[in-house]
Design an enzyme around this catalytic site. Structure first.
Site, PDB file in Angstrom:
ATOM      1  N   CYS A  81     110.182 -84.707  61.368  1.00 51.63           N
ATOM      2  CA  CYS A  81     111.008 -85.904  61.524  1.00 51.63           C
ATOM      3  C   CYS A  81     110.062 -87.040  61.875  1.00 51.63           C
ATOM      4  CB  CYS A  81     112.078 -85.743  62.593  1.00 51.63           C
ATOM      5  SG  CYS A  81     113.210 -87.173  62.647  1.00 51.63           S
ATOM      6  N   CYS A 200     110.257 -91.324  55.133  1.00 51.42           N
ATOM      7  CA  CYS A 200     111.339 -90.610  55.804  1.00 51.42           C
ATOM      8  C   CYS A 200     111.423 -89.208  55.226  1.00 51.42           C
ATOM      9  CB  CYS A 200     112.666 -91.338  55.596  1.00 51.42           C
ATOM     10  SG  CYS A 200     114.105 -90.463  56.274  1.00 51.42           S
TER      11      CYS A 200
END
EC number: 5.2.1.1
Length: 258
Positions: A81, A200
């Site tokens: 993440c 991302c």
């Protein structure tokens, strides 16, 4: 499946649907040429909306996730993440990596830990990228935090796209043509060393990496391809994958330059 399959552990947001598809696909492609095989083992930490508060809670919950993966046993753990780390401020990938490695000190096994945030920085530095454009799905304030994080590592962010999607499930549904269109727009200049097509881990991009790279004429890096590179290095393998863009090309791995 070979008895020599390498086991890879992932810590992913609970709403993530992309890293568990793009990373295995990259490693499948590698295995077609090397004969290697890999298995994937995930631990999930709660995250539904990409806000600073939820991102911080995810990091706080990551210790137990790392410990559970070490029990598998896996040979490397990737904290997948990117923004959860970068939102904590410049250089936080080093602190998070050290924290997770510390959480494993009492475990029977202590696999190395990599982070997608650190992987992106390392990958850009490996190809000598000093000036980049970035495409993110984040709300503008979080996108600016990510850009500032990259700038703190002495990489200039010349153009920044914030698609402003806060629901992480919806991030995973952003059509690839949106990235292609944004890439064409931000790369309509001749002063960039690389494009970060997806800053991302949840925004899908793998299927268009080479398409975009062919169009814009500069290396195209994503959170997934950069994470793949760091995982391979942690496993003691060459960071090469056919179909993963210039950063993962064999000649780049050998020379460090695209």
């Amino acid at each position: 499946m070979s008895d020599q399959a390498r086991r890879v552990g992932l810590i992913v947001p609970s709403s993530n649907t992309t890293m568990e598809t793009e990373l295995p696909e990259l490693f499948r492609r590698r295995g077609l040429t090397t004969g290697e095989s890999f298995t994937w083992h995930s631990a999930r930490a709660r995250l539904s909306h990409v806000t600073a508060e939820e991102l911080d809670r995810m990091v706080q919950a990551s210790d137990v996730a790392a410990q559970s993966l070490a029990d598998a046993p896996v040979e490397v753990i990737a904290y997948a993440c990117l923004v959860a780390v970068m939102a904590r401020g410049p250089g936080a990938h080093r602190d998070v990596q050290a924290r997770l490695e510390g959480a494993l000190e009492q475990s029977p096994r202590q696999p190395p830990v990599v982070t997608s945030a650190g992987a992106l920085i390392d990958g850009l530095q490996a190809i000598g990228a000093r000036r980049v454009a970035m495409i993110t799905p984040y709300m503008r304030p979080l996108a600016e935090l990510v850009a500032d994080y990259v700038r703190a590592e002495e990489i200039e962010v010349a153009d920044l796209v914030a698609l402003e999607v806060s629901d992480n499930v919806e991030v995973g549904r952003i059509p690839s043509h949106v990235l292609v269109e944004q890439a064409r727009r931000v790369c309509d200049r001749d002063d960039l060393d690389a494009l970060v097509l997806s800053a991302c881990v949840q925004m899908p991009s793998l299927e268009v990496v080479e398409l975009v790279e062919g169009e814009v004429g500069i290396p195209v890096v994503t959170a997934a391809t950069a994470t793949a590179r760091s995982i391979l290095l942690a496993l003691g393998l060459s960071p090469t994958v056919a179909g993963g863009g210039r950063m993962l090309a064999a000649d780049v791995a050998a020379t460090g330059a695209p």
